[in-house]
Write a protein that holds these residues in place. Structure first.
Motif, mmCIF file in Angstrom:
data_model
loop_
_atom_site.group_PDB
_atom_site.id
_atom_site.type_symbol
_atom_site.label_atom_id
_atom_site.label_comp_id
_atom_site.label_asym_id
_atom_site.label_seq_id
_atom_site.Cartn_x
_atom_site.Cartn_y
_atom_site.Cartn_z
ATOM 1 N N TYR A 94 -49.548 -1.420 71.647
ATOM 2 C CA TYR A 94 -50.928 -1.491 71.167
ATOM 3 C C TYR A 94 -51.845 -2.029 72.265
ATOM 4 O O TYR A 94 -52.922 -1.479 72.518
ATOM 5 C CB TYR A 94 -50.996 -2.393 69.938
ATOM 6 C CG TYR A 94 -52.382 -2.537 69.356
ATOM 7 C CD1 TYR A 94 -52.859 -1.624 68.414
ATOM 8 C CD2 TYR A 94 -53.224 -3.583 69.753
ATOM 9 C CE1 TYR A 94 -54.135 -1.753 67.874
ATOM 10 C CE2 TYR A 94 -54.500 -3.702 69.223
ATOM 11 C CZ TYR A 94 -54.949 -2.794 68.289
ATOM 12 O OH TYR A 94 -56.214 -2.907 67.771
ATOM 13 N N GLU A 98 -54.853 0.037 74.249
ATOM 14 C CA GLU A 98 -56.226 -0.467 74.193
ATOM 15 C C GLU A 98 -56.795 -0.656 75.599
ATOM 16 O O GLU A 98 -57.926 -0.249 75.890
ATOM 17 C CB GLU A 98 -56.255 -1.814 73.453
ATOM 18 C CG GLU A 98 -56.058 -1.708 71.964
ATOM 19 C CD GLU A 98 -57.357 -1.401 71.236
ATOM 20 O OE1 GLU A 98 -58.269 -2.234 71.266
ATOM 21 O OE2 GLU A 98 -57.442 -0.309 70.649
ATOM 22 N N GLU A 126 -52.337 -9.095 68.840
ATOM 23 C CA GLU A 126 -51.597 -8.148 68.001
ATOM 24 C C GLU A 126 -50.276 -8.749 67.532
ATOM 25 O O GLU A 126 -49.843 -8.515 66.390
ATOM 26 C CB GLU A 126 -51.353 -6.852 68.767
ATOM 27 C CG GLU A 126 -50.690 -5.741 67.961
ATOM 28 C CD GLU A 126 -51.562 -5.179 66.838
ATOM 29 O OE1 GLU A 126 -51.039 -4.386 66.032
ATOM 30 O OE2 GLU A 126 -52.768 -5.525 66.766
#
Length: 203
Positions: A94, A98, A126
């Motif tokens: 993640y 990003e 996260e």
């Protein structure tokens, strides 16, 4: 989850931080493997040579790959096989997605200091988000609709990111590459403690 009110959401997070998670010191200890893996990710992004028992990945060997494959290879190389491995893998993926948004073909030169800082902040945020979701268990079933559950997840993720960024970003200014793995581990642990203390004040 049942009414979607932000004030109630903050109260729930405050209760979680103070009681359900055991407080800031306990949270930092529980997330020890997250911090260690984060230090490995930092080492890989900055090119710090790994020690004998430390996981590593050579970014140069990934040059030219589609970015999503390179990201998958990085997270796969750095996770350890323990109870937190899936959470750590998901958080790394993640964070890298990003930070490298818009990059189609992986190039080690795209790993700037800003990308490193953004990746580390997103990774820790996260990881905390996934830990909270796991710990809250059946609470997510109290949403009346799937959309309500998705909205709550988005709210929680954004709140965590803002607070982690607030406490972690000031520690990642200047020459980020001058930090050691050990220093990054300490930055992550202290950021967890500081974030928890802020959430503990939510009443």
């Amino acid at each position: 989850m049942s009414n979607g009110y932000r004030n109630d959401f903050r109260k729930a997070i405050g209760h979680y931080a103070r009681t359900a998670s055991g407080g800031s010191t306990s949270a930092s200890r529980r997330m020890g493997s997250v911090a260690q893996a984060g230090a490995g990710l930092f080492g890989a992004l900055t090119g710090i040579p790994a020690g004998p028992s430390e996981a590593s990945v050579d970014l140069k060997s990934l040059a030219g790959l589609p970015c999503e494959l390179a990201i998958s290879a990085i997270s796969q190389a750095l996770i350890t096989e323990d109870g937190d491995s899936e959470k750590i893998r998901a958080a790394m993926n993640y964070a890298l997605v990003e930070a490298l948004d818009g990059v189609e073909t992986f190039d080690p030169q795209c790993i700037t200091d800003d990308v490193i800082a953004d990746t580390m902040i997103s990774y820790l945020a996260e990881s905390i988000f996934l830990q909270m979701v796991m710990d809250s268990g059946k609470a997510w079933n109290k949403a009346d609709t799937p959309n309500q559950a998705m909205h709550a997840e988005t709210e929680l993720r954004e709140l965590i990111k803002v607070v982690v960024d607030k406490h972690m970003a000031p520690r990642l200014t200047g020459n980020v590459r001058s930090l050691s793995r050990q220093q990054m581990t300490q930055i992550e642990r202290q950021s967890i403690i500081d974030a928890w203390k802020e959430w503990e004040a939510y009443l």
